[in-house]
Design a protein around this motif. Structure first.
Motif, PDB file in Angstrom:
ATOM      1  N   ASP A 169     -23.566  19.898   1.642  1.00  0.00           N
ATOM      2  CA  ASP A 169     -22.583  20.976   1.699  1.00  0.00           C
ATOM      3  C   ASP A 169     -21.233  20.511   1.176  1.00  0.00           C
ATOM      4  OD1 ASP A 169     -24.490  22.621   2.801  1.00  0.00           O
ATOM      5  OD2 ASP A 169     -23.844  22.293   4.870  1.00  0.00           O
TER       6      ASP A 169
ATOM      7  N   ASP B 191     -20.690  27.435   2.596  1.00  0.00           N
ATOM      8  CA  ASP B 191     -19.781  28.549   2.322  1.00  0.00           C
ATOM      9  C   ASP B 191     -18.406  28.270   2.915  1.00  0.00           C
ATOM     10  OD1 ASP B 191     -21.911  29.883   1.148  1.00  0.00           O
ATOM     11  OD2 ASP B 191     -22.398  31.005   2.967  1.00  0.00           O
TER      12      ASP B 191
ATOM     13  N   ARG C  82     -10.735  34.970  10.199  1.00  0.00           N
ATOM     14  CA  ARG C  82     -11.195  34.218   9.028  1.00  0.00           C
ATOM     15  C   ARG C  82     -10.144  33.200   8.597  1.00  0.00           C
ATOM     16  NH1 ARG C  82     -11.372  34.149   3.398  1.00  0.00           N
ATOM     17  NH2 ARG C  82     -13.461  33.848   2.530  1.00  0.00           N
TER      18      ARG C  82
ATOM     19  N   ALA D  71     -19.199  21.813  -2.186  1.00  0.00           N
ATOM     20  CA  ALA D  71     -17.808  22.276  -2.152  1.00  0.00           C
ATOM     21  C   ALA D  71     -16.966  21.545  -3.179  1.00  0.00           C
ATOM     22  CB  ALA D  71     -17.232  22.084  -0.750  1.00  0.00           C
TER      23      ALA D  71
ATOM     24  N   LYS E 167     -23.194  29.988   6.166  1.00  0.00           N
ATOM     25  CA  LYS E 167     -23.612  28.623   5.853  1.00  0.00           C
ATOM     26  C   LYS E 167     -22.396  27.701   5.863  1.00  0.00           C
ATOM     27  CE  LYS E 167     -27.409  30.099   2.825  1.00  0.00           C
ATOM     28  NZ  LYS E 167     -27.939  30.040   1.432  1.00  0.00           N
ATOM     29  N   ARG E 168     -22.615  26.478   6.269  1.00  0.00           N
ATOM     30  CA  ARG E 168     -21.524  25.497   6.295  1.00  0.00           C
ATOM     31  C   ARG E 168     -20.969  25.258   4.896  1.00  0.00           C
ATOM     32  NH1 ARG E 168     -21.837  19.919   6.031  1.00  0.00           N
ATOM     33  NH2 ARG E 168     -20.092  18.748   6.961  1.00  0.00           N
TER      34      ARG E 168
ATOM     35  N   VAL F 298     -16.584  25.528   0.802  1.00  0.00           N
ATOM     36  CA  VAL F 298     -16.150  26.057  -0.494  1.00  0.00           C
ATOM     37  C   VAL F 298     -14.962  26.994  -0.307  1.00  0.00           C
ATOM     38  CG1 VAL F 298     -16.789  27.588  -2.399  1.00  0.00           C
ATOM     39  CG2 VAL F 298     -18.370  25.798  -1.672  1.00  0.00           C
ATOM     40  N   GLU F 299     -15.056  27.886   0.688  1.00  0.00           N
ATOM     41  CA  GLU F 299     -13.971  28.839   0.908  1.00  0.00           C
ATOM     42  C   GLU F 299     -12.716  28.156   1.437  1.00  0.00           C
ATOM     43  OE1 GLU F 299     -13.773  31.985  -0.050  1.00  0.00           O
ATOM     44  OE2 GLU F 299     -15.696  31.557  -1.013  1.00  0.00           O
TER      45      GLU F 299
ATOM     46  N   ASN G  76     -17.856  22.547  -6.726  1.00  0.00           N
ATOM     47  CA  ASN G  76     -17.284  23.857  -7.021  1.00  0.00           C
ATOM     48  C   ASN G  76     -15.836  23.735  -7.480  1.00  0.00           C
ATOM     49  OD1 ASN G  76     -15.553  26.273  -5.789  1.00  0.00           O
ATOM     50  ND2 ASN G  76     -17.560  27.086  -6.340  1.00  0.00           N
TER      51      ASN G  76
ATOM     52  N   PHE H 151     -18.852  32.900   7.976  1.00  0.00           N
ATOM     53  CA  PHE H 151     -19.401  31.907   7.038  1.00  0.00           C
ATOM     54  C   PHE H 151     -20.815  31.542   7.497  1.00  0.00           C
ATOM     55  CE2 PHE H 151     -14.813  31.333   7.484  1.00  0.00           C
ATOM     56  CZ  PHE H 151     -14.397  31.593   6.187  1.00  0.00           C
TER      57      PHE H 151
ATOM     58  N   TYR I  90     -19.858  31.617  12.322  1.00  0.00           N
ATOM     59  CA  TYR I  90     -21.062  31.962  11.554  1.00  0.00           C
ATOM     60  C   TYR I  90     -21.010  33.400  11.050  1.00  0.00           C
ATOM     61  CZ  TYR I  90     -23.535  27.626  12.555  1.00  0.00           C
ATOM     62  OH  TYR I  90     -23.917  26.307  12.600  1.00  0.00           O
TER      63      TYR I  90
END
Length: 217
Positions: free
Chosen positions: A125, A63, A19, A129, A60-61, A66-67, A132, A58, A55
């Motif tokens: 996306d 996600d 990750r 991000a 979704k792209r 944002v992460e 956010n 994450f 995937y």
């Protein structure tokens, strides 16, 4: 500028999780190719993992993007940067220290910010991000305004909601980019002037101490 597909695969560290490798690769791609769409396959290649692995972590792209922004906060220890502001004893100090913390953090996140902003018009996306991150910054503005209000130092002309709106806008990365990058302001001058403007706009002057009355003998 090299395209995102030309980024070299970085060697894998034994103590890094998959990750973390993915998040670091996504950050490198965003910073290396501002304005270019970063695909899941690009991230997988840069991280040296399979698309399925990306995937898995994450789905979704959005996600992933944002992460990645949150990962940057963690890598750059944003909590330590904000600690003085959060520990401030009064609202005025909290306002000044929050502006200092965020203003000095902008240069760190600006490469990623430019990429997400440039992608936002056509990339939902990327827009999610960046929204956010700006929502998180707004929470910091709200806390500083609330501290002023608690102390009775918030100007009644605005109220908490509009004061938060104004501070959030004043601290936008666009303002930093224009003043520091385009106009050549030194970073300390930028911080000092934003603090001055924020005080002028948001802070109610402290009541002056009443002078003792002199009576004739």
């Amino acid at each position: 500028m090299s395209s995102v597909s030309e980024n070299r695969v970085m060697p894998r560290s034994k103590d890094e999780s998959t990750r973390t490798l993915i998040l670091k690769a996504c950050r490198r791609l965003l910073e290396a190719g501002p304005g270019q769409a970063v695909r899941m396959s690009d991230v997988a290649k840069a991280a040296g993992v399979s698309r399925q692995a990306v995937y898995l972590h994450f789905p979704k792209r959005a996600d992933l993007l944002v992460e990645t922004a949150r990962h940057i906060d963690a890598e750059e220890d944003v909590d330590a940067r904000l600690a003085p502001s959060r520990a401030a004893k009064d609202g005025l100090s909290r306002l000044d220290l929050y502006i200092e913390a965020w203003g000095n953090y902008i240069p760190v996140v600006m490469p990623t910010a430019r990429a997400l902003i440039a992608m936002s018009d056509t990339d939902a996306d990327a827009r999610a991000a960046w929204d956010n991150r700006m929502a998180a910054m707004r929470h910091g503005c709200e806390a500083a305004v609330r501290a002023l209000d608690t102390d009775g130092r918030l100007t009644p002309e605005l109220g908490p909601d509009r004061a938060t709106d104004l501070l959030w806008s004043l601290l936008s990365v666009d303002h930093w980019d224009n003043l520091v990058q385009r106009c050549g302001w030194p970073q300390p001058d930028y911080i000092a002037q934003i603090q001055r403007l924020a005080r002028a706009a948001l802070v109610e002057p402290a009541p002056q101490a009443r002078q003792p009355r002199i009576t004739s003998l």
